[in-house]
Design a protein around this motif. Structure first.
Motif, PDB file in Angstrom:
ATOM      1  N   ALA A 119     -96.609  26.558 -95.079  1.00  0.00           N
ATOM      2  CA  ALA A 119     -96.863  25.173 -94.682  1.00  0.00           C
ATOM      3  C   ALA A 119     -96.764  24.216 -95.868  1.00  0.00           C
ATOM      4  O   ALA A 119     -96.211  23.112 -95.753  1.00  0.00           O
ATOM      5  N   LYS A 120     -97.287  24.623 -97.007  1.00  0.00           N
ATOM      6  CA  LYS A 120     -97.316  23.743 -98.180  1.00  0.00           C
ATOM      7  C   LYS A 120     -95.915  23.400 -98.665  1.00  0.00           C
ATOM      8  O   LYS A 120     -95.627  22.254 -99.027  1.00  0.00           O
ATOM      9  N   THR A 121     -95.016  24.384 -98.653  1.00  0.00           N
ATOM     10  CA  THR A 121     -93.655  24.128 -99.150  1.00  0.00           C
ATOM     11  C   THR A 121     -92.808  23.377 -98.130  1.00  0.00           C
ATOM     12  O   THR A 121     -91.654  23.022 -98.404  1.00  0.00           O
ATOM     13  N   ALA A 122     -93.364  23.098 -96.953  1.00  0.00           N
ATOM     14  CA  ALA A 122     -92.661  22.254 -95.979  1.00  0.00           C
ATOM     15  C   ALA A 122     -92.817  20.775 -96.333  1.00  0.00           C
ATOM     16  O   ALA A 122     -92.047  19.927 -95.856  1.00  0.00           O
ATOM     17  N   GLU A 123     -93.818  20.463 -97.171  1.00  0.00           N
ATOM     18  CA  GLU A 123     -94.003  19.075 -97.587  1.00  0.00           C
ATOM     19  C   GLU A 123     -92.757  18.577 -98.325  1.00  0.00           C
ATOM     20  O   GLU A 123     -92.164  19.292 -99.124  1.00  0.00           O
ATOM     21  N   GLY A 124     -92.376  17.348 -98.032  1.00  0.00           N
ATOM     22  CA  GLY A 124     -91.207  16.759 -98.676  1.00  0.00           C
ATOM     23  C   GLY A 124     -89.893  17.142 -98.031  1.00  0.00           C
ATOM     24  O   GLY A 124     -88.828  16.679 -98.468  1.00  0.00           O
ATOM     25  N   LYS A 125     -89.933  17.969 -96.973  1.00  0.00           N
ATOM     26  CA  LYS A 125     -88.715  18.426 -96.316  1.00  0.00           C
ATOM     27  C   LYS A 125     -88.442  17.615 -95.040  1.00  0.00           C
ATOM     28  O   LYS A 125     -89.307  16.906 -94.522  1.00  0.00           O
ATOM     29  N   ARG A 126     -87.212  17.751 -94.553  1.00  0.00           N
ATOM     30  CA  ARG A 126     -86.824  17.182 -93.258  1.00  0.00           C
ATOM     31  C   ARG A 126     -86.888  18.300 -92.228  1.00  0.00           C
ATOM     32  O   ARG A 126     -86.160  19.292 -92.341  1.00  0.00           O
ATOM     33  N   ILE A 127     -87.734  18.129 -91.243  1.00  0.00           N
ATOM     34  CA  ILE A 127     -87.961  19.171 -90.242  1.00  0.00           C
ATOM     35  C   ILE A 127     -87.601  18.643 -88.848  1.00  0.00           C
ATOM     36  O   ILE A 127     -88.111  17.600 -88.430  1.00  0.00           O
ATOM     37  N   GLY A 128     -86.744  19.366 -88.151  1.00  0.00           N
ATOM     38  CA  GLY A 128     -86.356  18.982 -86.809  1.00  0.00           C
ATOM     39  C   GLY A 128     -87.375  19.463 -85.783  1.00  0.00           C
ATOM     40  O   GLY A 128     -87.872  20.588 -85.873  1.00  0.00           O
ATOM     41  N   VAL A 129     -87.682  18.602 -84.833  1.00  0.00           N
ATOM     42  CA  VAL A 129     -88.592  18.950 -83.734  1.00  0.00           C
ATOM     43  C   VAL A 129     -87.917  18.554 -82.416  1.00  0.00           C
ATOM     44  O   VAL A 129     -87.171  17.578 -82.364  1.00  0.00           O
ATOM     45  N   PRO A 130     -88.175  19.302 -81.333  1.00  0.00           N
ATOM     46  CA  PRO A 130     -87.472  19.056 -80.079  1.00  0.00           C
ATOM     47  C   PRO A 130     -88.048  17.918 -79.238  1.00  0.00           C
ATOM     48  O   PRO A 130     -87.874  17.881 -78.030  1.00  0.00           O
ATOM     49  N   GLY A 131     -88.722  16.998 -79.877  1.00  0.00           N
ATOM     50  CA  GLY A 131     -89.331  15.869 -79.184  1.00  0.00           C
ATOM     51  C   GLY A 131     -90.460  15.327 -80.029  1.00  0.00           C
ATOM     52  O   GLY A 131     -91.392  16.068 -80.366  1.00  0.00           O
ATOM     53  N   MET A 132     -90.375  14.073 -80.404  1.00  0.00           N
ATOM     54  CA  MET A 132     -91.434  13.489 -81.224  1.00  0.00           C
ATOM     55  C   MET A 132     -92.736  13.445 -80.422  1.00  0.00           C
ATOM     56  O   MET A 132     -92.771  12.986 -79.277  1.00  0.00           O
ATOM     57  N   ASN A 133     -93.794  13.958 -81.044  1.00  0.00           N
ATOM     58  CA  ASN A 133     -95.130  14.008 -80.432  1.00  0.00           C
ATOM     59  C   ASN A 133     -95.204  14.920 -79.213  1.00  0.00           C
ATOM     60  O   ASN A 133     -96.148  14.816 -78.417  1.00  0.00           O
ATOM     61  N   ALA A 134     -94.235  15.801 -79.067  1.00  0.00           N
ATOM     62  CA  ALA A 134     -94.268  16.792 -77.992  1.00  0.00           C
ATOM     63  C   ALA A 134     -95.027  18.033 -78.461  1.00  0.00           C
ATOM     64  O   ALA A 134     -95.508  18.104 -79.602  1.00  0.00           O
ATOM     65  N   PHE A 135     -95.129  19.013 -77.576  1.00  0.00           N
ATOM     66  CA  PHE A 135     -95.927  20.220 -77.789  1.00  0.00           C
ATOM     67  C   PHE A 135     -95.741  20.840 -79.173  1.00  0.00           C
ATOM     68  O   PHE A 135     -96.706  21.001 -79.937  1.00  0.00           O
ATOM     69  N   LEU A 136     -94.510  21.202 -79.516  1.00  0.00           N
ATOM     70  CA  LEU A 136     -94.280  21.911 -80.772  1.00  0.00           C
ATOM     71  C   LEU A 136     -94.528  21.022 -81.982  1.00  0.00           C
ATOM     72  O   LEU A 136     -95.029  21.489 -83.014  1.00  0.00           O
TER      73      LEU A 136
ATOM     74  N   GLU B 197    -104.365  22.973 -90.698  1.00  0.00           N
ATOM     75  CA  GLU B 197    -105.216  24.160 -90.816  1.00  0.00           C
ATOM     76  C   GLU B 197    -104.896  24.948 -92.086  1.00  0.00           C
ATOM     77  O   GLU B 197    -105.762  25.637 -92.638  1.00  0.00           O
ATOM     78  N   LYS B 198    -103.653  24.857 -92.558  1.00  0.00           N
ATOM     79  CA  LYS B 198    -103.230  25.593 -93.749  1.00  0.00           C
ATOM     80  C   LYS B 198    -103.403  24.782 -95.033  1.00  0.00           C
ATOM     81  O   LYS B 198    -102.958  25.197 -96.114  1.00  0.00           O
ATOM     82  N   GLY B 199    -104.015  23.599 -94.915  1.00  0.00           N
ATOM     83  CA  GLY B 199    -104.268  22.792 -96.104  1.00  0.00           C
ATOM     84  C   GLY B 199    -103.087  21.986 -96.576  1.00  0.00           C
ATOM     85  O   GLY B 199    -103.072  21.495 -97.723  1.00  0.00           O
ATOM     86  N   ALA B 200    -102.082  21.823 -95.726  1.00  0.00           N
ATOM     87  CA  ALA B 200    -100.903  21.035 -96.080  1.00  0.00           C
ATOM     88  C   ALA B 200    -100.978  19.661 -95.409  1.00  0.00           C
ATOM     89  O   ALA B 200    -101.735  19.451 -94.460  1.00  0.00           O
ATOM     90  N   ASP B 201    -100.181  18.718 -95.903  1.00  0.00           N
ATOM     91  CA  ASP B 201    -100.197  17.349 -95.389  1.00  0.00           C
ATOM     92  C   ASP B 201     -98.915  17.088 -94.586  1.00  0.00           C
ATOM     93  O   ASP B 201     -97.842  16.904 -95.172  1.00  0.00           O
ATOM     94  N   TRP B 202     -99.041  17.075 -93.271  1.00  0.00           N
ATOM     95  CA  TRP B 202     -97.858  16.876 -92.432  1.00  0.00           C
ATOM     96  C   TRP B 202     -97.278  15.474 -92.574  1.00  0.00           C
ATOM     97  O   TRP B 202     -96.103  15.229 -92.236  1.00  0.00           O
ATOM     98  N   LYS B 203     -98.066  14.543 -93.110  1.00  0.00           N
ATOM     99  CA  LYS B 203     -97.551  13.184 -93.294  1.00  0.00           C
ATOM    100  C   LYS B 203     -96.515  13.111 -94.417  1.00  0.00           C
ATOM    101  O   LYS B 203     -95.815  12.105 -94.567  1.00  0.00           O
ATOM    102  N   LYS B 204     -96.418  14.180 -95.193  1.00  0.00           N
ATOM    103  CA  LYS B 204     -95.414  14.240 -96.258  1.00  0.00           C
ATOM    104  C   LYS B 204     -94.098  14.857 -95.761  1.00  0.00           C
ATOM    105  O   LYS B 204     -93.173  15.059 -96.546  1.00  0.00           O
ATOM    106  N   VAL B 205     -94.037  15.166 -94.469  1.00  0.00           N
ATOM    107  CA  VAL B 205     -92.824  15.726 -93.860  1.00  0.00           C
ATOM    108  C   VAL B 205     -92.072  14.618 -93.133  1.00  0.00           C
ATOM    109  O   VAL B 205     -92.679  13.760 -92.483  1.00  0.00           O
ATOM    110  N   THR B 206     -90.763  14.627 -93.239  1.00  0.00           N
ATOM    111  CA  THR B 206     -89.936  13.719 -92.446  1.00  0.00           C
ATOM    112  C   THR B 206     -89.495  14.477 -91.200  1.00  0.00           C
ATOM    113  O   THR B 206     -88.714  15.437 -91.283  1.00  0.00           O
ATOM    114  N   PHE B 207     -90.011  14.082 -90.049  1.00  0.00           N
ATOM    115  CA  PHE B 207     -89.676  14.750 -88.800  1.00  0.00           C
ATOM    116  C   PHE B 207     -88.476  14.059 -88.145  1.00  0.00           C
ATOM    117  O   PHE B 207     -88.404  12.826 -88.106  1.00  0.00           O
TER     118      PHE B 207
END
Length: 316
Positions: free
Chosen positions: A130-147, A157-167
């Motif tokens: 989770a931590k190394t996902a910070e700063g990355k561009r991550i594709g999701v199948p729907g903004m604010n959807a289940f996944l 939960e893993k102590g990472a900051d999802w706000k540092k991810v570009t979805f």
């Protein structure tokens, strides 16, 4: 014309009228278009259609593929689909924005023994947790959807900051090509798309992250507008019953090959991918407590302006 002849003639006309009128009195099937996305969460509906469980209850069902789950509420509101499978977060946000949708049945649920969702990195992207996902561009199948929502929960939960991810919103059918092209560094995805990505060496699974969160969370909610549900109690009952019979078929392991064949009709993928696809855990019912859990998660992520009441969302 004698009296006997007149009587016979009149009786003949009456009989003929009855024969002509009879077909018109027969109950015409109710047409229901069901909106779905390209994941195995909708398997029970696929089976109910193909095995005739909807048809025998007077439902003429059409399955309509919708690229992004977040578009399903608008399609229901517009009437282009009568029943759809938005994820709980998408449905609740739609209601928060002014729509009046109700959950009428359950689809798939997270399960500790079923690894049908995953966080996948593009091969060589250097994402290991989770931590190394910070700063990355991550594709999701729907903004604010289940996944998307569960992935953010997992990162927290893993102590990472999802706000540092570009979805980046990435439709399921295009995920493999988008990852291969390098537009994103990773994907939050599900079966059978996930297996295709791994088998073609485009990416690898970093985590089946949903298995590190509480089990039993609904992934989709078969829903409709409250107005349609109120106006169509008979067809709604028939839909629920047909879906439940489809669910029983899916859960019978003796039907595994047939179920995969049916999935392939609605999610066109190579046979080798379908053979190894992980079919999500299916349950045809939904409870107030299950929807309430989603409300709690969404409030944690500041996704709701109002205070939805789960009991008002789940239609008995």
């Amino acid at each position: 014309m004698t009296e006997l002849t007149r009587r016979g003639f009149a009786a003949g006309i009456a009989a003929g009228s009855t024969l002509i009128a009879a077909p018109a009195l027969a109950q015409a099937p109710t047409k229901i278009t069901i909106g779905y996305t390209a994941v195995s969460d909708f398997t029970s509906a696929f089976v109910a259609k193909e095995e005739g469980y909807f048809a025998k209850r007077g439902i003429d069902a059409t399955l309509q593929l919708i690229a992004l789950n977040s578009n399903i509420p608008a399609a229901m509101q517009a009437g282009s689909v009568q029943v759809g499978g938005p994820t709980p977060s998408v449905m609740l946000q739609a209601n928060d924005g002014g729509l009046d949708l109700v959950a009428v049945a359950g689809g798939s649920f997270t399960h500790k023994d079923v690894a049908n969702y995953g966080f996948v990195e593009k091969t060589g992207a250097g994402i290991t947790d989770a931590k190394t996902a910070e700063g990355k561009r991550i594709g999701v199948p729907g903004m604010n959807a289940f996944l998307h929502v569960l992935f953010r929960k997992w990162m927290t939960e893993k102590g990472a900051d999802w706000k540092k991810v570009t979805f980046v919103e990435t439709p399921f059918p295009q995920m493999a090509d988008i990852l291969r092209g390098g537009s994103v560094d990773g994907l939050v995805t599900g079966s059978p798309i996930m297996e295709r990505i791994v088998q073609t060496n485009v990416g690898r699974v970093v985590s089946y992250f949903h298995n590190e969160l509480p089990a039993g969370l609904p992934a989709i909610l078969y829903s409709t507008t409250r107005a349609w549900a109120t106006a169509n109690p008979g067809p709604l009952k028939a839909f629920r019953e047909g879906l439940a019979e489809g669910n029983a078929f899916v859960n019978d392991k003796a039907n595994d090959a047939k179920v995969r064949q049916i999935i392939g009709k609605y999610i066109p993928l190579p046979p080798a991918v379908l053979a190894n696809a992980i079919i999500s855990f299916q349950k045809p019912t939904i409870t107030v407590a299950e929807v309430n859990y989603w409300i709690t998660i969404m409030k944690e992520q500041d996704m709701l302006r109002g205070n939805p009441v789960a009991a008002n969302v789940v239609l008995p």
